[in-house]
Design an enzyme around this catalytic site. Structure first.
Site, PDB file in Angstrom:
ATOM      1  N   GLU A 316      -0.743 -38.659  15.907  1.00  0.00           N
ATOM      2  CA  GLU A 316       0.218 -37.546  15.863  1.00  0.00           C
ATOM      3  C   GLU A 316      -0.321 -36.392  15.010  1.00  0.00           C
ATOM      4  OE1 GLU A 316       4.366 -40.054  16.348  1.00  0.00           O
ATOM      5  OE2 GLU A 316       3.657 -39.639  14.325  1.00  0.00           O
ATOM      6  N   CYS A 412      13.059 -40.422  14.806  1.00  0.00           N
ATOM      7  CA  CYS A 412      13.031 -39.388  13.767  1.00  0.00           C
ATOM      8  C   CYS A 412      13.462 -38.033  14.294  1.00  0.00           C
ATOM      9  CB  CYS A 412      11.643 -39.302  13.134  1.00  0.00           C
ATOM     10  SG  CYS A 412      10.309 -39.020  14.312  1.00  0.00           S
TER      11      CYS A 412
END
Length: 656
Positions: A316, A412
């Site tokens: 990421e 998230c």
């Protein structure tokens, strides 16, 4: 922002109409209730959250086993922060059910807090002996940071002192354990968040110890010898994810020496946000210079046109400079939110419009693309090109979705969107001394003190669909106030009128047009920003976009979607001289402005009369057929039938 201005209350705008009211209502009426159900595992077919149940177990209310990611607590904390934002602006009759859910959650958190102030359900329930033994991976301070941000929001929005007291005890626990000195551990968290949260807590409580602790965590990061390397070699260390790369954690160098944005994108921008906060508090030139370098690294070499960052699905992370693939883009919603927060702080640090330009670009494109128009469907990853058949067949695209998801096992992003959209009013203005900077345009009112009396300022607009923004005081000012209106970087030929008469709209090097006067209720200041459809070309070093063009109108980036244009969007071309027409469509996607163009489309496969995979030619270009194209704002894609989507379109006769 100078140190004497740092920490002072900044003006917070109410939002009561226009584009952003739609999102305020959506968050209040759809997002918040849905997410509470998701966190209580009440959404059929959605991945299980268990985050509320983990607190029930940790508090002793029920018995059971911990479930979810090691950072599962943070989902509930972000939801609580959003709830605090909503409670602060909603009417009492709209609050009853939400207040009941908040009180239930706060009660569980209070009961789950340990006698020494520690709060974390993973280690309370699942691994009590593992507390603070893996700072690199365990996210304990990350969860603590989000809980502290929730506590600040609920204290401000709902006068909830109980949760703020929990947060102060938790911060006291951190201060007693970490730092330099007898009995303290010289460590810091692998996922930054606690740093900016402690700055918020210091500002709301007036407690300088929390600010010093935030400064310690920033200063300690990246020092040699590496705490993470020492920690991982200690007896009993148990890895969770097994990621050892120090750049991944932005821990490869002291922060003041870092020049390039590297590693996990969300962690990076949370760290940089805290650095900007602390630079504003202290006025430190070296820390400010580091923020400047890192912001430039992101926005000039590593940012998508949508404001998305973190191009690589691998860890990421930020990729190499100018490596911005469209179809396998990661561009996590949380990373865009982090860039928005970082840019907002940079605007306040420097009073320069270019930072607010990126705030706007990210907010209108890379952030709200992550939530469906229904408020209950989400994207974690925000690609700029999608072909469903390829996503389904090729494992390299497994992170790319073309249908919005009801929830995630690692959720998230959904509550992060909720807390961000419910706090937009905090980012509309900033103030330095007797100058009020208008950073974002919206429909609503702001209140501030001018001299010894309050002044309410009304802002009216249909932005971003129309470019006229009006400012009108609702009270007479006792003293002079300078209004500094951001002239967006995309603007061409803006006009400024005061009480119907043209005045200078020139800006200084900061990108703001300034008007100083003693304002009265009879004053009307009008800014006109022509909203033309513009072609945007990427730097030639962005390989994925070479020979292609994207369309932008005002702050909105546009895309083609299969629902309007059919499939095979990769074969669509747009001539450099094609007429681009903005057309308002109140009937489409909740009411948008579309862009119509006459494009070109190439024949393919059997439809073009060719069966060969490859054909040879004498150099004559293949014939293209004329075709009507309809572009929609990028944020609105994937709210209809699943299909292809593309932001960047081949330009016929492209620049060489």
């Amino acid at each position: 922002m100078s140190s004497q201005d740092a920490g002072l209350p900044q003006p917070v705008a109410t939002i009561d109409g226009g584009f952003w009211q739609r999102y305020q209502v959506l968050v209040r009426d759809a997002v918040i209730p849905y997410q509470w159900k998701a966190m209580n595992d009440e959404i059929p077919g959605a991945p299980k959250s268990h985050s509320v149940e983990n607190f029930r177990i940790a508090s002793g209310a029920t018995k059971g086993a911990y479930e979810g990611m090691v950072f599962q607590d943070s989902d509930l904390a972000k939801w609580l922060e959003a709830a605090g934002n909503v409670l602060g602006v909603s009417r009492p009759e709209e609050q009853r059910e939400l207040r009941a859910h908040v009180e239930e959650a706060v009660d569980l958190i209070c009961r789950a807090q340990q006698p020494d102030g520690y709060v974390n359900t993973y280690f309370t329930v699942k691994d009590p002996a593992g507390r603070w033994k893996n700072l690199r991976e365990a996210h304990e301070m990350y969860c603590a940071g989000h809980l502290i941000e929730a506590g600040v929001s609920l204290f401000r929005g709902a006068a909830n002192r109980r949760i703020l007291d929990v947060c102060c005890r938790l911060a006291d626990h951190l201060e007693a354990r970490f730092g330099h000195g007898p009995g303290k551990v010289p460590g810091y968290c692998g996922h930054e968040e606690i740093e900016l949260a402690l700055v918020k807590l210091a500002r709301v409580t007036g407690e300088p110890r929390y600010l010093r602790l935030a400064q310690y965590f920033v200063d300690e990061r990246g020092r040699s010898p590496s705490y993470f390397e020492q920690e991982s070699s200690a007896p009993g260390f148990t890895p969770i994810f097994g990621i050892k790369s120090l750049p991944y954690y932005q821990a490869h160098q002291p922060v003041r020496q870092q020049k390039d944005a590297v590693g996990h994108a969300v962690r990076a921008v949370y760290l940089y946000s805290a650095m900007a906060d602390l630079a504003g508090e202290s006025g430190e030139a070296e820390l400010t210079a580091a923020c400047d370098r890192l912001w430039e690294s992101i926005t000039t070499r590593k940012m998508y046109i949508t404001g998305g960052i973190g191009a690589s699905a691998h860890l990421e992370s930020f990729g190499a400079d100018y490596d911005l693939p469209n179809d396998i883009a990661y561009a996590e919603t949380c990373a865009a939110i982090g860039l928005f927060l970082f840019s907002s702080r940079m605007a306040r640090l420097h009073d320069q419009a270019k930072y607010a330009d990126v705030m706007e670009q990210t907010l209108y494109n890379g952030i709200i693309s992550g939530i469906g128009l229904d408020g209950v469907s989400y994207f974690y990853v925000n690609p700029l090109e999608v072909v469903p058949a390829v996503c389904d067949a090729n494992g390299s695209y497994r992170h790319v979705k073309y249908r919005r998801q009801p929830w995630y096992g690692c959720a998230c992003c959904p509550p992060n969107i909720a807390r961000t959209l419910s706090s937009v009013g905090e980012h509309v203005y900033h103030r330095r001394g007797d100058t009020l900077f208008a950073d974002l345009y919206h429909e609503g009112t702001v209140s501030l003190m001018v001299g010894r009396r309050p002044l309410r300022l009304r802002q009216s607009t249909r932005y971003p669909w129309e470019g006229t923004v009006r400012f009108q005081p609702l009270d007479d000012a006792e003293a002079e106030l300078t209004l500094a209106l951001r002239i967006p970087g995309w603007s061409r030929g803006q006009e400024l009128r005061l009480n119907g008469k043209p005045i200078s709209s020139k800006t200084g090097g900061d990108g703001y047009a300034r008007i100083r006067r003693r304002w009265t209720v009879s004053d009307v200041l009008e800014l006109s920003l022509p909203l033309t459809v513009e072609r945007v070309h990427a730097d030639p070093r962005v390989r994925a976009d070479y020979g292609k063009v994207a369309l932008q109108r005002g702050p909105l980036v546009y895309c083609l979607e299969e629902a309007d244009n059919g499939a095979s969007l990769s074969q669509v071309a747009l001539a450099p001289d094609a007429r681009l027409e903005a057309v308002e469509r109140p009937d489409l996607l909740g009411g948008i402005v579309t862009v119509k163009a006459r494009g070109l489309h190439g024949a393919h496969g059997e439809e073009g009369g060719r069966a060969d995979l490859y054909t040879r030619s004498s150099g004559k270009p293949a014939a293209l057929a004329a075709r009507d194209l309809l572009f929609i704002p990028y944020f609105a894609w994937a709210n209809r039938a699943a299909g292809e989507m593309s932001v960047w379109i081949t330009e016929r006769g492209a620049r060489t």
